[in-house]
Design a protein around this motif. Structure first.
Motif, mmCIF file in Angstrom:
data_model
loop_
_atom_site.group_PDB
_atom_site.id
_atom_site.type_symbol
_atom_site.label_atom_id
_atom_site.label_comp_id
_atom_site.label_asym_id
_atom_site.label_seq_id
_atom_site.Cartn_x
_atom_site.Cartn_y
_atom_site.Cartn_z
ATOM 1 N N LEU A 511 0.850 -1.179 0.000
ATOM 2 C CA LEU A 511 0.000 0.000 0.000
ATOM 3 C C LEU A 511 0.894 1.242 0.000
ATOM 4 N N TRP A 512 0.472 2.255 -0.739
ATOM 5 C CA TRP A 512 1.267 3.475 -0.856
ATOM 6 C C TRP A 512 1.556 4.092 0.503
ATOM 7 N N GLU A 513 0.583 4.119 1.389
ATOM 8 C CA GLU A 513 0.776 4.776 2.679
ATOM 9 C C GLU A 513 1.877 4.092 3.487
ATOM 10 N N THR A 514 1.991 2.773 3.369
ATOM 11 C CA THR A 514 3.065 2.055 4.063
ATOM 12 C C THR A 514 4.395 2.278 3.362
ATOM 13 N N PHE A 515 4.375 2.220 2.045
ATOM 14 C CA PHE A 515 5.586 2.371 1.241
ATOM 15 C C PHE A 515 6.215 3.750 1.435
ATOM 16 N N VAL A 516 5.416 4.792 1.344
ATOM 17 C CA VAL A 516 5.972 6.144 1.436
ATOM 18 C C VAL A 516 6.464 6.430 2.851
ATOM 19 N N ARG A 517 5.787 5.861 3.837
ATOM 20 C CA ARG A 517 6.241 6.079 5.218
ATOM 21 C C ARG A 517 7.593 5.407 5.471
ATOM 22 N N HIS A 518 7.823 4.280 4.833
ATOM 23 C CA HIS A 518 9.057 3.531 5.069
ATOM 24 C C HIS A 518 10.223 4.090 4.259
ATOM 25 N N HIS A 519 9.980 4.476 3.004
ATOM 26 C CA HIS A 519 11.081 4.856 2.116
ATOM 27 C C HIS A 519 11.245 6.371 1.955
ATOM 28 N N PHE A 520 10.198 7.132 2.197
ATOM 29 C CA PHE A 520 10.276 8.587 1.995
ATOM 30 C C PHE A 520 9.663 9.301 3.202
ATOM 31 N N GLU A 521 10.106 8.921 4.370
ATOM 32 C CA GLU A 521 9.478 9.401 5.596
ATOM 33 C C GLU A 521 9.475 10.922 5.697
ATOM 34 N N ASP A 522 10.555 11.561 5.290
ATOM 35 C CA ASP A 522 10.646 13.017 5.438
ATOM 36 C C ASP A 522 9.767 13.769 4.447
ATOM 37 N N ASP A 523 9.339 13.109 3.378
ATOM 38 C CA ASP A 523 8.571 13.790 2.334
ATOM 39 C C ASP A 523 7.138 13.263 2.219
ATOM 40 N N GLN A 524 6.647 12.601 3.260
ATOM 41 C CA GLN A 524 5.341 11.939 3.168
ATOM 42 C C GLN A 524 4.229 12.884 2.747
ATOM 43 N N GLN A 525 4.083 13.974 3.460
ATOM 44 C CA GLN A 525 2.955 14.867 3.203
ATOM 45 C C GLN A 525 3.030 15.458 1.801
ATOM 46 N N GLU A 526 4.216 15.895 1.421
ATOM 47 C CA GLU A 526 4.387 16.502 0.094
ATOM 48 C C GLU A 526 4.086 15.500 -1.011
ATOM 49 N N LEU A 527 4.560 14.252 -0.863
ATOM 50 C CA LEU A 527 4.334 13.243 -1.889
ATOM 51 C C LEU A 527 2.872 12.815 -1.934
ATOM 52 N N ASN A 528 2.245 12.706 -0.779
ATOM 53 C CA ASN A 528 0.824 12.347 -0.751
ATOM 54 C C ASN A 528 -0.022 13.387 -1.489
ATOM 55 N N GLU A 529 0.250 14.632 -1.218
ATOM 56 C CA GLU A 529 -0.510 15.709 -1.856
ATOM 57 C C GLU A 529 -0.250 15.735 -3.356
ATOM 58 N N ALA A 530 1.022 15.534 -3.742
ATOM 59 C CA ALA A 530 1.350 15.560 -5.166
ATOM 60 C C ALA A 530 0.696 14.391 -5.909
ATOM 61 N N LEU A 531 0.724 13.194 -5.315
ATOM 62 C CA LEU A 531 0.104 12.036 -5.952
ATOM 63 C C LEU A 531 -1.387 12.273 -6.166
ATOM 64 N N ARG A 532 -2.052 12.765 -5.131
ATOM 65 C CA ARG A 532 -3.493 13.040 -5.253
ATOM 66 C C ARG A 532 -3.764 14.118 -6.296
ATOM 67 N N SER A 533 -2.941 15.147 -6.305
ATOM 68 C CA SER A 533 -3.156 16.259 -7.229
ATOM 69 C C SER A 533 -3.004 15.813 -8.680
ATOM 70 N N VAL A 534 -1.919 15.071 -8.978
ATOM 71 C CA VAL A 534 -1.687 14.615 -10.351
ATOM 72 C C VAL A 534 -2.806 13.676 -10.795
ATOM 73 N N SER A 535 -3.194 12.742 -9.926
ATOM 74 C CA SER A 535 -4.210 11.751 -10.283
ATOM 75 C C SER A 535 -5.562 12.408 -10.535
ATOM 76 N N MET A 536 -5.957 13.308 -9.642
ATOM 77 C CA MET A 536 -7.249 13.969 -9.787
ATOM 78 C C MET A 536 -7.273 14.870 -11.015
ATOM 79 N N ARG A 537 -6.184 15.577 -11.219
ATOM 80 C CA ARG A 537 -6.154 16.500 -12.356
ATOM 81 C C ARG A 537 -6.224 15.735 -13.669
ATOM 82 N N LEU A 538 -5.501 14.607 -13.750
ATOM 83 C CA LEU A 538 -5.513 13.796 -14.961
ATOM 84 C C LEU A 538 -6.907 13.213 -15.202
ATOM 85 N N THR A 539 -7.543 12.692 -14.166
ATOM 86 C CA THR A 539 -8.863 12.077 -14.323
ATOM 87 C C THR A 539 -9.901 13.099 -14.761
#
Length: 616
Positions: A511-539
């Motif tokens: 799951l992304w939430e587990t993956f990003v917390r383990h590998h990109f702990e310092d950038d979690q919030q920024e990456l979560n927001e960016a993933l949601r933004s790109v996905s929603m904008r594309l859809t």
């Protein structure tokens, strides 16, 4: 309720005693208070919707009674030829408007072999469950396989199978009270086999005889050895079931509960999604069925499908559903034209033509949107092999991939070497090519007839070098807004494999939430927001530029070392559902119901722990 007794050509005189089978049916129809009409092909008036036949009134047969088409038909007599070509034209029109209880049974050797492969697995599981010692000796497969039993089944008033008789090969009846354990095992086995046989036919089989030796099915036939009165009881009960479904179709006995249908091929990867949809539909007070496209090829007024009953999927008949959740997504395909023709008047969650949404089409659309164009990696098609080769030379590392969906197959990775050579990696080997050899390969791909493209390779990997991509799944909710389902990460377990989605490679899901917390702990919030933004904008952009309705989108994203997001593809066709079945069902079922009725709110206590958060 009017039941028809139909014979292509009446071979008996009404003034004489009727054949025993017909007498038994008439007697049973009287007993169950059913109106009936006896007619043959000469009495059919399909265009007018009525038949000339005869019925009984005050113990007297009346000839040339004109009645509307019956609600269900029981064939009487055995036609010499059951092929489609032998059926009279008027009868074909009747079959399109009225359901028949009996159809030809076709059991081929390939079907028997397939069924028995499954039976061997069941036998091993059963033996393992018995344990060691006395239990295994007394109940093992070797003892059971010595005897042959004949098990006979018939469908009844609810459309389900009932075991009506069980005999040894010598013809003696098996006593359930004396040998209840063997009876129960054979009954459960016969019910499973009967269901699996019926799933190979586009209609319900009304009666079935099975020859079983141990766990092996030796043969199957479409008749049961019982008295005329007993058989008539079963046939009339099943005819009443068909008539009730047909009356629902015509609106005379329409059920209040809405019926949601899943249209799919029954891929095992979607088995849990089917279960989840059935449970969620029940939570909303609705019915749910699964329609297979092959079952929609027979021109009958009611549809054969599968229904979840007591934890098992069983074949039943249905009136046309109120709405279709289309997971087949093959509208416009000649192979499924008849299936979609049968459902053309029914609201669907998908209006778009089927087939993969090509990568080049996606990239061309995204290039026109300023906020999305920079998420597309540079690419070139194979229309000009020289231009494709220049693209590879310009970026050093590139990937050659099919333009349409390939489920991770036929991907080639190319790296330019300092000595002017190229290293090409397929799913199994490394190849060293000269420039001319690489150009010949590109020309061959162009000539193959399959569209390919070459694209700059982006290193989407974790610090340890394992390559990954993120699958984002979005579903339209009941209010028409898009909801993002928990993203799933596909992670390769081998550094030298740059394609983490090929069947020959070993990869893991996260799951992304587990993956990003383990590998990109310092950038979690920024990456979560960016993933949601790109996905929603594309859809939302695809929804804006595409005219046809669609209810799901699957997006594959990559993330490079500089935290740049890259769009690999967007899929509107075969979107994977693994690990997300319940999340999808909790959105798609109420969205489907909202297409045919105002949404009826249910409490959290009835349904679950709250609603999915809406995206504004």
């Amino acid at each position: 309720m009017l039941i028809g007794l139909y014979c292509r050509k009446l071979s008996f005189e009404l003034e004489q005693p009727l054949p025993v089978a017909v007498q038994a049916l008439v007697k049973e129809l009287r007993r169950q208070s059913c109106s009936f009409v006896l007619f043959d092909a000469d009495g059919l008036r399909a265009e007018q919707g009525w038949v000339n036949g005869c019925t009984e009134q005050e113990d007297r047969w009346l000839v040339q009674v004109r009645v509307p088409f019956p609600d269900a038909v029981i064939p009487v007599g055995e036609p010499d030829d059951t092929s489609q070509d032998a059926i009279p034209a008027e009868e074909l029109r009747l079959r399109e408007q009225v359901p028949f209880t009996t159809h030809p049974l076709r059991i081929e050797q390939d079907m028997l072999r397939k069924l028995n492969r499954r039976q061997r697995r069941r036998e091993r599981e059963w033996v393992e469950q018995q344990g060691d010692g006395e239990g295994r000796e007394g109940k093992g497969s070797s003892g059971a396989s010595e005897s042959i039993h004949n098990v006979y089944l018939h469908r009844g008033t609810d459309g389900g199978w009932t075991v009506v008789d069980m005999r040894t090969a010598e013809g003696s009846c098996l006593d359930r009270r004396a040998d209840w354990e063997q009876w129960d095992r054979l009954e459960a086995l016969a019910m499973e086999l009967a269901e699996e046989i019926n799933q190979e036919h586009p209609y319900l089989i009304d009666e079935l005889g099975l020859d079983i030796q141990g766990w092996k099915l030796l043969d199957a036939s479409g008749s049961i050895p019982c008295s005329a009165d007993e058989r008539a009881m079963y046939k009339v009960a099943f005819a009443r079931y068909l008539a009730e479904v047909n009356l629902e179709r015509t609106g005379i006995a329409r059920k209040e509960q809405k019926l949601v249908a899943l249209l799919s091929t029954g891929d095992s990867k979607e088995a849990l999604l089917r279960d989840a949809c059935a449970y969620v539909a029940a939570g909303y007070g609705s019915r749910f069925c699964h329609l297979h496209p092959q079952d929609l090829t027979v021109p009958t007024p009611i549809l054969k499908g599968l229904q979840l009953r007591e934890g098992k999927w069983e074949s039943r008949y249905f009136a046309p559903p109120d709405v279709v959740y289309d997971r087949l997504k093959a509208r416009g395909s000649p192979d499924y034209a008849s299936a979609y023709a049968r459902l053309r008047e029914i609201p669907s969650m998908e209006d778009r033509l089927g087939g993969s949404f090509s990568k080049t089409r996606l990239y061309e659309l995204l290039s026109q949107e300023e906020g999305l164009s920079w998420h597309v990696l540079p690419y070139a098609t194979m229309a000009d092999p020289e231009l494709a080769l220049q693209t590879i030379e310009a970026y050093g590392s590139s990937v050659i991939k099919p333009d349409n969906g390939s489920f991770g197959d036929r991907l080639l990775f190319v790296d330019a070497e300092p000595d002017g050579q190229y290293v090409l990696q397929d799913h199994h080997h490394l190849h060293r090519l000269s420039r001319e050899q690489l150009k010949q390969l590109l020309s061959g791909l162009r000539a193959s007839g399959r569209p390919y493209l070459v694209q700059r390779f982006v290193d989407s990997s974790i610090p340890s070098g394992m390559v990954f991509f993120i699958r984002v799944h979005l579903v339209r909710d009941r209010s028409g807004r898009w909801q993002l389902i928990s993203p799933v990460v596909y992670l390769s377990t081998q550094r030298h494999h740059r394609n983490p989605n090929h069947r020959t490679h070993f990869w893991v899901y996260s799951l992304w939430e587990t993956f990003v917390r383990h590998h990109f702990e310092d950038d979690q919030q920024e990456l979560n927001e960016a993933l949601r933004s790109v996905s929603m904008r594309l859809t939302r952009y695809l929804e804006e530029v595409l005219s046809d309705r669609f209810s799901e989108v699957g997006i594959d994203l990559g993330l490079d070392a500089d935290r740049n997001w890259w769009i690999f593809e967007a899929n509107l066709n075969k979107i994977g559902v693994r690990f997300r079945e319940l999340e999808i069902a909790r959105l798609i079922i109420p969205a489907a119901l909202a297409r045919v009725q105002p949404f009826r709110q249910i409490t959290e206590k009835q349904y679950g722990e709250g609603e999915v958060e809406h995206e504004d």
